[in-house]
Structure formats: C-alpha cells, structure tokens
Design a protein around this motif. Structure first.
Motif, PDB file in Angstrom:
ATOM      1  N   VAL A   1       2.524 -12.294  -9.359  1.00  0.00           N
ATOM      2  CA  VAL A   1       3.781 -11.661 -10.982  1.00  0.00           C
ATOM      3  C   VAL A   1       4.231 -12.704 -11.813  1.00  0.00           C
ATOM      4  O   VAL A   1       3.763 -14.456 -10.864  1.00  0.00           O
ATOM      5  N   CYS A   2       5.173 -12.665 -12.795  1.00  0.00           N
ATOM      6  CA  CYS A   2       5.881 -13.523 -12.920  1.00  0.00           C
ATOM      7  C   CYS A   2       7.063 -13.613 -13.762  1.00  0.00           C
ATOM      8  O   CYS A   2       6.894 -12.353 -14.407  1.00  0.00           O
ATOM      9  N   ARG A   3       7.473 -14.780 -14.635  1.00  0.00           N
ATOM     10  CA  ARG A   3       8.755 -14.166 -15.073  1.00  0.00           C
ATOM     11  C   ARG A   3       9.891 -15.172 -15.567  1.00  0.00           C
ATOM     12  O   ARG A   3       9.101 -16.616 -14.977  1.00  0.00           O
ATOM     13  N   VAL A   4      10.522 -15.549 -16.557  1.00  0.00           N
ATOM     14  CA  VAL A   4      11.297 -16.655 -17.354  1.00  0.00           C
ATOM     15  C   VAL A   4      11.851 -17.204 -16.336  1.00  0.00           C
ATOM     16  O   VAL A   4      11.840 -17.056 -14.525  1.00  0.00           O
ATOM     17  N   HIS A   5      11.437 -18.367 -15.529  1.00  0.00           N
ATOM     18  CA  HIS A   5      12.530 -19.726 -14.809  1.00  0.00           C
ATOM     19  C   HIS A   5      13.618 -19.763 -15.189  1.00  0.00           C
ATOM     20  O   HIS A   5      13.700 -21.021 -16.229  1.00  0.00           O
TER      21      HIS A   5
ATOM     22  N   ALA B   1       7.101  -5.508  -1.946  1.00  0.00           N
ATOM     23  CA  ALA B   1       8.368  -5.513  -2.376  1.00  0.00           C
ATOM     24  C   ALA B   1       9.478  -6.549  -3.242  1.00  0.00           C
ATOM     25  O   ALA B   1       9.514  -5.986  -4.324  1.00  0.00           O
ATOM     26  N   PHE B   2       8.884  -7.775  -2.578  1.00  0.00           N
ATOM     27  CA  PHE B   2       9.433  -8.947  -3.325  1.00  0.00           C
ATOM     28  C   PHE B   2       9.167  -8.790  -4.836  1.00  0.00           C
ATOM     29  O   PHE B   2       9.832  -8.912  -5.351  1.00  0.00           O
ATOM     30  N   LYS B   3       7.877  -8.953  -4.505  1.00  0.00           N
ATOM     31  CA  LYS B   3       7.238  -9.117  -6.257  1.00  0.00           C
ATOM     32  C   LYS B   3       7.584  -8.404  -6.714  1.00  0.00           C
ATOM     33  O   LYS B   3       7.530  -8.733  -8.247  1.00  0.00           O
ATOM     34  N   LYS B   4       7.219  -6.675  -6.448  1.00  0.00           N
ATOM     35  CA  LYS B   4       7.872  -5.814  -7.456  1.00  0.00           C
ATOM     36  C   LYS B   4       9.335  -6.749  -8.065  1.00  0.00           C
ATOM     37  O   LYS B   4       9.243  -5.789  -9.258  1.00  0.00           O
TER      38      LYS B   4
ATOM     39  N   ASP C   1      16.149  -8.411   1.162  1.00  0.00           N
ATOM     40  CA  ASP C   1      15.826  -7.100   2.343  1.00  0.00           C
ATOM     41  C   ASP C   1      14.201  -7.455   2.518  1.00  0.00           C
ATOM     42  O   ASP C   1      13.756  -7.690   3.282  1.00  0.00           O
ATOM     43  N   ALA C   2      13.568  -7.313   1.351  1.00  0.00           N
ATOM     44  CA  ALA C   2      12.065  -7.428   1.198  1.00  0.00           C
ATOM     45  C   ALA C   2      11.916  -8.433   1.679  1.00  0.00           C
ATOM     46  O   ALA C   2      10.593  -8.796   2.641  1.00  0.00           O
ATOM     47  N   LEU C   3      11.892  -9.778   1.949  1.00  0.00           N
ATOM     48  CA  LEU C   3      11.774 -11.161   2.205  1.00  0.00           C
ATOM     49  C   LEU C   3      12.058 -11.081   3.905  1.00  0.00           C
ATOM     50  O   LEU C   3      11.107 -11.563   4.659  1.00  0.00           O
ATOM     51  N   ASN C   4      13.277 -10.791   4.793  1.00  0.00           N
ATOM     52  CA  ASN C   4      13.874 -10.616   5.595  1.00  0.00           C
ATOM     53  C   ASN C   4      12.014  -9.761   6.298  1.00  0.00           C
ATOM     54  O   ASN C   4      12.577  -9.799   7.406  1.00  0.00           O
ATOM     55  N   ALA C   5      12.268  -8.786   5.918  1.00  0.00           N
ATOM     56  CA  ALA C   5      11.178  -7.564   6.117  1.00  0.00           C
ATOM     57  C   ALA C   5      10.047  -8.088   6.185  1.00  0.00           C
ATOM     58  O   ALA C   5       8.951  -7.730   6.496  1.00  0.00           O
ATOM     59  N   HIS C   6       9.254  -9.264   5.392  1.00  0.00           N
ATOM     60  CA  HIS C   6       8.611  -9.975   5.467  1.00  0.00           C
ATOM     61  C   HIS C   6       7.355  -8.817   4.567  1.00  0.00           C
ATOM     62  O   HIS C   6       6.235  -8.740   5.147  1.00  0.00           O
ATOM     63  N   ASP C   7       8.170  -7.965   4.166  1.00  0.00           N
ATOM     64  CA  ASP C   7       7.172  -7.454   3.069  1.00  0.00           C
ATOM     65  C   ASP C   7       7.316  -7.822   1.133  1.00  0.00           C
ATOM     66  O   ASP C   7       8.116  -7.817   0.507  1.00  0.00           O
TER      67      ASP C   7
END
Length: 426
Positions: free
Chosen positions: A375-379, A329-332, A320-326
């Motif tokens: 932001v970062c996370r395990v991949h 919100a995506f990074k969160k 939803d965040a990517l489709n809204a170009h936000d």
C-alpha cells in the motif's frame, strides 16, 4: 564529557558499535555511521579546536497514521526513524550558542536577547532563539555551547528536518545544563512553540513529539497540555515489509498558504459549534447540523472535517491491528487514509500549481507496481515532496529500482524504526 581526540579514537576502535547499532538498527550502516561520527568530530575540531565534547542525536520521523489531525487535537500514529541529526557539542562559558550545521554557518545566538526577531522568520536562528526562550520561561537552565551538527534527515521530504533540529537543541540544553531531566514531551512542546512563534510556521505537535519521544507511538492530543502517548511494542521485521519513503521531487516553495489553509478551514467548522478545534465537537453533532455548517463554510472545509473524523477512527484501527499483529488489517487502514487524504483532505498537490502533481504520479506508479501486494499514501504535510509505501521485503529491491528509474537515483529511502527519540549518544 571526553576530549574529542579520545572519543574519535574510541569510535575508530569500534568501542561504540553496540551503541550505534542500537540507534541505526542496520548492521550494514555501522561502517558508514562510524565514519560519519568521526568526520563530524573532525569538523568540530576544525571549527572550535580540541575540546571536551558530548554527542547528541535527534531522529527524523515518519507519520504512519493521522494525516493532518494533530493541529485539531486529534490522534496520530508516528515513528522515529534511523535517519537523524547528530551534534558534536562543547560547553561555552559565555551565554552564546554557536552552531554550524553542515555547511551552513548559523549566526550566534546571545542568550541575553531572546525576544522574537521579525527578520529571523523562517530561519535556524529563530528556532534556536525560540527553544531557549521557552525553556527559560519554563524554569529550566540554559547556557552557551558550541556545536557542529550534521543531518541525514532530508529537507522537504516529510521527515521533519526542522523538528529534528529543534529537538536536538532542546536535548543538548537538557544534557548540558539540566542533567537530562527535561521530559521529552516538554522538549517537543518547546520545539513546536519555537516553530509557531519564532519561525512563524503553523505546525502541530506530532513532528516534534515523534522525534523527541521515539519508537512507534500513538498520540491522542485531546488534552493538549498532557497528550496521551502509547508506545507500541511492535516487531516490524516480523511483518516482512519495509517502510519506503519516496522523494517525488516536488518543490515545497510557496506552499505555506496551502498548509495553513487546512487548520484554518477545519477550525471554521469547529467555530460554527462555538469551539476552537474540530476534536472539541462530536462527529454525530457535525452530521446532524451539516446543513447549518454548510451555510457558514464552503465545501472543502466540510470535506476536510469529514477526513478528520474518519482519520481519527483509522488511527485507532491501525493501533489495534498492530497490537494484534494483523498487518493486512493495518495495511487496509493505511490505504484508506491515503484515499481520504487524496479525496477529502486534498493535500496531494497545490491548487495554485495544478500542472505539477508529483505526489499523485508517485502514488500511481507505486500502485501499478505493487498491485495488491502493498500500500501507499501521501506522506507528511503533503502538496509536494514524499509518498510512503509499505512494500513486501521480497519486492523492495525491485521497487527501489523501478521507482528510482523515474524519480532518480537515491529518491527511494528504505527506513528502519528506531527505539530512541532525542538522546545523548556519547
């Protein structure tokens, strides 16, 4: 097909630059890729002679959301990247597949003998034999070929080098013998079958799907026979962030039990409700009966189930965040996914080797550098290997220098998302 010497000359003369740019996105990579293709053709000629050839490509993938959800028929967000496996291929009259992959001489596969070989567990031969067996079982044509493959998809880096290899083999057989009519989703399923049954690795379907289908895709595996796939039309450069994958140099050796325990424990929770997979039960039922579940399952299984339910919802929010170009919100959601993987899924280091925690170290260093900027996370599968970071473009060079100062030169890979999955290139 074109004669190898002619195709090589056409590449040298820049006739395929537009094609290569479409695959590798970055104009700065054109000279390197052009030379890579020429070198691969020359290696093919050294091995098999001058022949009529075709060239195929299958990308690595980056999991963006949905850590360890696919094997429970959950939801994922993944992307194909501009690191790939390419194959220089010529048809062969005999029913034999002969592949040399970089410096590794893979034993020939006789298509008249496609039974599982226990002594091939964990080998490239097993993957080729499994792909061929399943395609034939599904009614597709298979046949012999000679190939030289070379891959930029890093082994053990969470970018799915084995999936790229499987997709490459399936795409070659689609091109040589089925006029490129085998659906990419079918090729992905065949690759997973080969890895599960022949290679003996209990993987889900996300790796193969992202490599085979391509682009940024969300996948809902609720109906495993017909997963719902949505391509996202997202202009990532507009967000002014780069996707960085950092190899933290942890070893993947002896981690099979760690990987296998995750789906096993999740399924144990599902079985309390008479189901096989966690996504066959509702989150509400899980929490309403959590005491009953706890009587049958240990604490970690419950924590991993909690991760699964929350991670499915995070994938929806990311889409939803990517489709809204936000992008904020995506990074969160990416950050929340990373926190959940650390605390609840618990796949950032192996409990069998607690002194080696390269992934948490990479995450700590990255968070120290980025602060609130990224932001970062395990991949990927986790336990060892890589982390993923979304880094603002103006900080990428400094971040690469900073993180490579610790893990070593060449450990930070700045990636682009490519539009194609497994394809015939030329």
């Amino acid at each position: 097909m074109k004669q190898s010497t002619l195709l090589k000359k056409e590449i040298e003369n820049h006739l395929y630059d537009e094609c290569l740019l479409n695959i590798y996105i970055d104009e700065n990579k054109l000279d390197k890729q052009r030379q890579r293709y020429i070198n691969a053709i020359e290696q093919f000629e050294n091995l098999y002679g001058i022949k009529e050839i075709e060239i195929y490509s299958a990308p690595g993938r980056s999991e963006i959301g949905g850590n360890h959800t696919d094997h429970q028929h959950g939801k994922v967000l993944a992307a194909s990247i501009n690191l790939d496996c390419i194959a220089i291929v010529a048809k062969r009259e005999e029913p034999i597949i002969k592949i040399v992959s970089d410096d590794f001489d893979i034993a020939p596969i006789d298509l008249n003998d496609l039974a599982v070989k226990e002594d091939e567990n964990g080998t490239s031969e097993a993957l080729i034999r499994g792909v061929c067996h399943q395609l034939a079982a599904l009614g597709y044509q298979i046949g012999g070929f000679d190939a030289y493959m070379t891959s930029e998809v890093l082994m053990g880096a969470g970018l799915s080098s084995s999936a790229a290899f499987e997709v490459a083999v399936g795409t070659i057989l689609s091109g040589l013998y089925n006029e490129m009519t085998i659906d990419p989703v079918e090729i992905a399923k065949v690759g997973q079958y080969a890895e599960n049954v022949y290679f003996k690795k209990p993987c889900g379907l996300m790796d193969q799907m992202a490599s085979s289908v391509g682009s940024i895709i969300s996948i809902d595996f609720k109906n495993i026979d017909q997963p719902q796939i949505q391509r996202l039309e997202v202009d990532f450069p507009a967000f002014k962030h780069s996707l960085c994958i950092v190899d933290t140099k942890g070893s993947h050796a002896d981690l099979t039990d760690d990987y296998a325990a995750i789906p096993v424990e999740m399924k144990e929770v599902a079985q309390v409700f008479g189901q096989q997979f966690l996504c066959d039960i509702s989150e509400a039922d899980f929490y309403a009966n959590i005491n009953k579940v706890h009587e049958s399952c240990h604490d970690r299984a419950l924590l991993r189930a909690i991760h699964l339910f929350e991670e499915n919802k995070r994938v929806e929010k990311e889409v939803d965040a990517l489709n809204a170009h936000d992008f904020e919100a995506f990074k969160k959601q990416v950050q929340l996914s990373g926190n959940s993987s650390f605390k609840y899924l618990q796949n950032v280091y192996s409990n069998h080797d607690i002194q080696n925690q390269s992934i948490p170290l990479g995450l700590a260093l990255t968070e120290n550098f980025l602060q609130d900027a990224g932001v970062c996370r395990v991949h990927g599968g986790g336990f060892a290997g890589t982390i993923q970071a979304f880094v603002p473009d103006h900080l990428v060079e400094a971040y690469q220098t900073y993180i490579e100062n610790f893990f070593g030169e060449g450990t930070c890979h700045i990636l682009k998302i490519r539009k194609q999955g497994g394809i015939k290139v030329m």
